[in-house]
Design a protein around this motif. Structure first.
Motif, PDB file in Angstrom:
ATOM      1  N   LYS A 190      -6.178  12.215  12.394  1.00 42.37           N
ATOM      2  CA  LYS A 190      -6.538  11.052  11.582  1.00 42.37           C
ATOM      3  C   LYS A 190      -7.961  10.565  11.838  1.00 42.37           C
ATOM      4  O   LYS A 190      -8.422   9.643  11.185  1.00 42.37           O
ATOM      5  CB  LYS A 190      -5.530   9.921  11.786  1.00 42.37           C
ATOM      6  N   ARG A 248      -8.019   8.106   8.804  1.00 48.30           N
ATOM      7  CA  ARG A 248      -7.735   6.678   8.951  1.00 48.30           C
ATOM      8  C   ARG A 248      -8.443   6.048  10.146  1.00 48.30           C
ATOM      9  O   ARG A 248      -8.292   4.851  10.377  1.00 48.30           O
ATOM     10  CB  ARG A 248      -6.234   6.466   9.050  1.00 48.30           C
ATOM     11  N   MET A 262      -8.273  -2.482  10.663  1.00 46.81           N
ATOM     12  CA  MET A 262      -6.983  -2.833  11.260  1.00 46.81           C
ATOM     13  C   MET A 262      -7.120  -3.074  12.766  1.00 46.81           C
ATOM     14  O   MET A 262      -6.436  -3.923  13.324  1.00 46.81           O
ATOM     15  CB  MET A 262      -5.966  -1.710  11.011  1.00 46.81           C
ATOM     16  N   THR A 295     -12.875  -0.802   2.887  1.00 51.55           N
ATOM     17  CA  THR A 295     -11.660  -0.623   3.678  1.00 51.55           C
ATOM     18  C   THR A 295     -11.479  -1.852   4.558  1.00 51.55           C
ATOM     19  O   THR A 295     -12.443  -2.553   4.865  1.00 51.55           O
ATOM     20  CB  THR A 295     -11.749   0.632   4.574  1.00 51.55           C
ATOM     21  N   ARG A 296     -10.251  -2.102   4.947  1.00 51.59           N
ATOM     22  CA  ARG A 296      -9.955  -3.200   5.857  1.00 51.59           C
ATOM     23  C   ARG A 296      -9.844  -2.634   7.269  1.00 51.59           C
ATOM     24  O   ARG A 296      -9.194  -1.612   7.484  1.00 51.59           O
ATOM     25  CB  ARG A 296      -8.643  -3.885   5.478  1.00 51.59           C
ATOM     26  N   GLY A 335      -7.039   9.012   1.985  1.00 48.06           N
ATOM     27  CA  GLY A 335      -6.083   8.468   2.943  1.00 48.06           C
ATOM     28  C   GLY A 335      -5.797   9.377   4.119  1.00 48.06           C
ATOM     29  O   GLY A 335      -5.038   9.030   5.017  1.00 48.06           O
ATOM     30  N   GLU A 351      -9.863   1.820  13.210  1.00 45.59           N
ATOM     31  CA  GLU A 351      -8.746   2.145  12.317  1.00 45.59           C
ATOM     32  C   GLU A 351      -8.894   1.337  11.042  1.00 45.59           C
ATOM     33  O   GLU A 351      -9.107   0.124  11.083  1.00 45.59           O
ATOM     34  CB  GLU A 351      -7.409   1.846  12.974  1.00 45.59           C
ATOM     35  N   ILE A 352      -8.796   2.025   9.909  1.00 44.63           N
ATOM     36  CA  ILE A 352      -9.033   1.392   8.612  1.00 44.63           C
ATOM     37  C   ILE A 352      -7.894   1.684   7.654  1.00 44.63           C
ATOM     38  O   ILE A 352      -7.125   2.632   7.846  1.00 44.63           O
ATOM     39  CB  ILE A 352     -10.365   1.890   8.004  1.00 44.63           C
ATOM     40  N   GLU A 353      -7.815   0.865   6.595  1.00 42.40           N
ATOM     41  CA  GLU A 353      -6.918   1.143   5.485  1.00 42.40           C
ATOM     42  C   GLU A 353      -7.619   0.755   4.207  1.00 42.40           C
ATOM     43  O   GLU A 353      -8.483  -0.143   4.194  1.00 42.40           O
ATOM     44  CB  GLU A 353      -5.583   0.401   5.626  1.00 42.40           C
ATOM     45  N   ALA A 354      -7.270   1.428   3.116  1.00 44.43           N
ATOM     46  CA  ALA A 354      -7.878   1.139   1.821  1.00 44.43           C
ATOM     47  C   ALA A 354      -7.528  -0.282   1.383  1.00 44.43           C
ATOM     48  O   ALA A 354      -6.437  -0.778   1.677  1.00 44.43           O
ATOM     49  CB  ALA A 354      -7.423   2.143   0.783  1.00 44.43           C
TER      50      ALA A 354
END
Length: 138
Positions: free
Chosen positions: A100, A42, A81, A78-79, A39, A134-137
């Motif tokens: 990040k 990002r 964003m 990852t999604r 994390g 930009e990604i998120e788990a």
């Protein structure tokens, strides 16, 4: 499916750098893979290049970016964003920050040197710009 690249991981051929619908499968070195998994990282930095002919303009918010660890073969979804296109790495780092976007705490100048060290990236970025994804788990 566009042309993929096949890499060898632990003696097995693994396809990377292709899309399957709204899922984009890309290779990643071990250190940034771990930073994304934890994390800490990002924002993934990508450029269209002749070395890996994947068109990052096809990646959109709400898509899935699947990273394949090029050393271990582990995968991680990852999604996306947001995707922002920048004219160069300096503007990207000045806007996004290096904290990040890199897996190590480097200055803007060190980050630029790192990104430009990837095969074909410096020339490709000068010609086509660079993407901050930009990604998120998931």
């Amino acid at each position: 499916m566009e042309k993929e690249i096949i890499i060898n991981i632990n003696g097995n051929p693994v396809p990377i750098e292709y899309s399957d619908g709204n899922t984009h499968i890309v290779g990643l070195m071990d250190k940034p893979f771990g930073a994304i998994k934890s994390g800490k990282k990002r924002v993934e930095i990508r450029a269209n290049s002749d070395e890996r002919p994947f068109d990052y303009s096809t990646v959109k918010a709400s898509h899935t970016l699947r990273f394949i660890n090029e050393e271990s073969g582990e995968s991680m979804d990852t999604r996306v964003m947001r995707v922002t296109h920048y004219p160069n790495v300096k503007v990207l780092f000045e806007t996004e920050g290096t904290e990040k976007a890199l897996s190590v705490p480097w200055s803007v100048d060190q980050g630029i040197e790192l990104i430009h060290s990837f095969p074909g990236y410096k020339e490709s970025i000068e010609k086509n710009g660079v993407y901050a994804i930009e990604i998120e788990a998931i």
